[in-house]
Design an enzyme around this catalytic site. Sequence first.
Site, short mmCIF file in Angstrom:
data_model
loop_
_atom_site.label_atom_id
_atom_site.label_comp_id
_atom_site.label_asym_id
_atom_site.label_seq_id
_atom_site.Cartn_x
_atom_site.Cartn_y
_atom_site.Cartn_z
N LYS A 226 -9.15 2.46 -1.94
CA LYS A 226 -7.72 2.22 -2.20
C LYS A 226 -6.93 3.52 -2.05
O LYS A 226 -5.92 3.56 -1.33
CB LYS A 226 -7.52 1.65 -3.61
CG LYS A 226 -6.11 1.18 -3.85
CD LYS A 226 -5.81 0.91 -5.30
CE LYS A 226 -5.25 2.16 -5.94
NZ LYS A 226 -4.82 1.98 -7.32
N ASP B 43 -4.87 -3.25 -4.18
CA ASP B 43 -4.88 -2.90 -5.60
C ASP B 43 -4.96 -4.18 -6.42
O ASP B 43 -5.16 -5.27 -5.87
CB ASP B 43 -3.64 -2.06 -5.97
CG ASP B 43 -2.41 -2.94 -6.13
OD1 ASP B 43 -2.41 -4.08 -5.60
OD2 ASP B 43 -1.46 -2.50 -6.80
#
Length: 213
Positions: free
Chosen positions: A132, A150
């Site tokens: 991420k 996310d």
Amino acid sequence: MTIQCPAVKLYKSKVNRMKHFIDVLSARYPEPKCALVHDNPYELIVATILSAQCTDKQVNKVTPALFKKYPTPNKLAKATLADVEVLIHSTGFFKHKAKNLIGMAQAVVNIYNGEIPQNMDELTSLPGVGRKTANVVRANAFNIPSMVVDTHVIRISNKLGFVATEEPEIIEHLLEKLVPRERWRDYSHQVIMLGRELCTAKKTLCDECPVNS
Ligand code: SF4
């Protein structure tokens, strides 16, 4: 159990549903951008590491003093844990984050000549950097098409029936097939904005949401 978005019934085909979703997101959030304040790749990777389990707003309060004291990876690589911990205390998990920040800076200095790498494998080899964070940096600091997954993207992708998994890397690759490559960065930002405004973890404001139209 995931509560399904009404758009799943409106658009049976994933491709058509995604087209509708992208149109709605683009109209609602015409100027998507990274909420973490940064001036360069180094500042963005630091801010993104700090944003774990913390709001972007709180990170933005902390980073000016941190970047003033440690303006480069070289400076941060020589910092003491105690000094960094004091500055980032309010972002939570500060001991772990301070260790990762200094470790990341040392690796960048020792292995990458002080430059934040752009390659996914190189980025994820740095302490505190997962896919991420790597995708946030690649998309926003280097303008490389990247899909950031996310908690909001995981939740909303499941609600809309684009995926049926909580596994971020699988979701990343599935979304990459459904969303045009040139829209990957904006798409992630827009879904995150929707997840903060209307389709939150606590409640879904479907009556007010343009996706339900
Ligand atoms: S808030 Fe919007 S995106 Fe979320 S489930 Fe309701 S209609 Fe769908």
